[in-house]
Structure formats: C-alpha cells, structure tokens
Design a protein around this motif. Sequence first.
Motif, PDB file in Angstrom:
ATOM      1  N   ARG A 158       0.825  -1.240  -0.003  1.00 31.44           N
ATOM      2  CA  ARG A 158      -0.025   0.075  -0.029  1.00 31.44           C
ATOM      3  C   ARG A 158       0.851   1.306   0.110  1.00 31.44           C
ATOM      4  N   ARG A 159       1.990   1.329   1.058  1.00 31.61           N
ATOM      5  CA  ARG A 159       2.620   2.448   0.619  1.00 31.61           C
ATOM      6  C   ARG A 159       3.385   2.656  -0.576  1.00 31.61           C
ATOM      7  N   LEU A 160       3.812   1.756  -1.349  1.00 29.06           N
ATOM      8  CA  LEU A 160       4.314   1.555  -2.639  1.00 29.06           C
ATOM      9  C   LEU A 160       3.224   2.253  -3.735  1.00 29.06           C
ATOM     10  N   ARG A 161       1.939   1.604  -3.377  1.00 27.62           N
ATOM     11  CA  ARG A 161       0.934   2.132  -4.284  1.00 27.62           C
ATOM     12  C   ARG A 161       0.639   3.567  -4.118  1.00 27.62           C
ATOM     13  N   ASP A 162       0.535   3.921  -2.809  1.00 25.24           N
ATOM     14  CA  ASP A 162       0.190   5.341  -2.422  1.00 25.24           C
ATOM     15  C   ASP A 162       1.051   6.421  -3.007  1.00 25.24           C
ATOM     16  N   THR A 163       2.387   5.895  -3.344  1.00 19.25           N
ATOM     17  CA  THR A 163       2.964   7.226  -3.870  1.00 19.25           C
ATOM     18  C   THR A 163       2.568   7.883  -5.096  1.00 19.25           C
ATOM     19  N   GLY A 164       1.625   6.889  -5.831  1.00 13.99           N
ATOM     20  CA  GLY A 164       1.298   7.481  -7.029  1.00 13.99           C
ATOM     21  C   GLY A 164       1.952   7.363  -8.331  1.00 13.99           C
ATOM     22  N   VAL A 165       3.108   7.003  -8.167  1.00  9.35           N
ATOM     23  CA  VAL A 165       4.226   7.228  -9.376  1.00  9.35           C
ATOM     24  C   VAL A 165       4.862   5.656  -9.401  1.00  9.35           C
ATOM     25  N   ILE A 166       4.869   4.721  -8.510  1.00  8.97           N
ATOM     26  CA  ILE A 166       5.169   3.512  -8.581  1.00  8.97           C
ATOM     27  C   ILE A 166       4.393   2.598  -9.509  1.00  8.97           C
ATOM     28  N   ALA A 167       4.767   2.073 -10.567  1.00 10.38           N
ATOM     29  CA  ALA A 167       4.210   1.238 -11.436  1.00 10.38           C
ATOM     30  C   ALA A 167       3.744  -0.238 -11.012  1.00 10.38           C
ATOM     31  N   GLY A 168       5.139  -0.788 -10.121  1.00  7.23           N
ATOM     32  CA  GLY A 168       4.720  -2.152  -9.748  1.00  7.23           C
ATOM     33  C   GLY A 168       5.634  -2.330  -8.678  1.00  7.23           C
ATOM     34  N   ALA A 169       5.110  -3.939  -8.143  1.00 10.97           N
ATOM     35  CA  ALA A 169       5.992  -4.092  -6.888  1.00 10.97           C
ATOM     36  C   ALA A 169       6.349  -5.750  -7.108  1.00 10.97           C
ATOM     37  N   ILE A 170       7.475  -6.201  -6.750  1.00 10.52           N
ATOM     38  CA  ILE A 170       7.984  -7.481  -7.036  1.00 10.52           C
ATOM     39  C   ILE A 170       8.055  -7.920  -5.325  1.00 10.52           C
TER      40      ILE A 170
END
Length: 240
Positions: A206-218
């Motif tokens: 959620r923290r990665l997503r909520d930046t609004g600029v990170i397209a994906g996470a592994i």
Amino acid sequence: MILYPAIDLKDGNCVRLLRGDMGAATVFGDDPARQARSFQEAGAEWLHLVDLNGAFAGQPVNAAAVEAILSAVQIPVQLGGGIRDMATIEMWLKKGLRRVILGTVAVENPDLVREAAAAFPGQVAVGIDARKGRVATKGWAEETDVMAPDLARSFEDAGVAAIIYTDIDRDGAMGGPNVEATEALARAVSIPVIASGGVASLDDLRRLRDTGVIAGAISGRALYDGAIDLSAALSALRRG
C-alpha cells in the motif's frame, strides 16, 4: 500498481537469497513450473523470474526451468539474469517471454539496451540493482561508481518498457522496501518503475502504491513465507 510474484531460480530450484548472497539461499521448492501455476491460479497478472546462476555466469543457466514455466502459464513473464547479448534476448522472446530484463549490460554496454529496445518495443526492461544508491552488477557481486538515478535517466529516450529497481540491502531481509528511494527514482524519470527488495507485508504494498508514481512491486520471500497472501493482496490493490 501491478504485483509481480517472484521466482528466483538456482540450480533448478525456487529459492530466495538474503541480500543477494548465493551462499544464503533458502530453497522453497523443486518444481518452479508448479509454483508458477499456483501464482497464476491465485490471480497474478505477471510473473517475475531471475536466473540467479545465469546472473553470475553471464549466460542462461536455468533455461530448462524457465521454459517449463513458460509452458505452464498463460500470464506474461519477465526474466532477468544472464541476458547480455542480442542473441540471448532474441532467443528468450521467441520462446515466449513477454519481457527481458537487462542489468549488467545496462552499465557495461548501454548501446545494446538501446538497440534491443528499438528492435523489440515494449519488451526490454532495465534492472537497476543498488547498494546505498550505487549500481551493482554481475549478480550484485561487483559494485560500480554509477548512481542509480543517473543510470535511469541515461535511458530516458531509449524506449525501455520499465525499470526494475532493487535495493540490495533490503532484498530478502523482510524489513520493508526502500519506498523513499524508489519513489525518488520514479519521479526522476518518465519510464515506469517497479520496486523490488524487502516487500514484506500488505502495508508495504500500500505504501508503494500510495506514492502514485510506482508502477509495480515484486515480492518473493513474503509470498513463500505466508507473510503476504497473494489473492488477498491482489484484491486489496485492485480495490485501492
């Protein structure tokens, strides 16, 4: 934001390393194709593969395991590790990979990245693996003086599909991703950035997503250890 389940391949097995140390490998399974199917059945939209032996050898080593995965799933697959010339890039794309990830050659032979990205639009990504901001190559065994943001910006006009950014000190440590550095990199370039290393919980995602600029996470170890339930995480990210 797309969640990429990771399958790291060492000696034909599914493993996870701690901070890139090949001597600190935990084996999670001896059937990578079955693991890939389970991720697909849980709803994964993509798979992220790494040929760990290949990253050190400079050429594909776990090709049989990769090919078995490609035969077992229908979702798109990206692969990094040991891909350092045009012939290997072409070989993997012909075998059904959706995307190849170029890491070491992005530092040592950036012209190859540009050539490949032009020849195979949308199918070439750059892997940037860094310790304290400095890019490491050859399976993370060699550290360079190249800074991650500088390397990313150098490919701004190359047409690469994505940048996979790994904070090596976080990888496999289950201590959370380097959200700040990943977000800064994503804001520094127009290329989509995928976060890797340390993703250990749904809150991390959620923290990665909520930046609004990170397209994906592994994520790898957290899925194998059960710290993240893949189906629940995918549902939560879609709702968000």
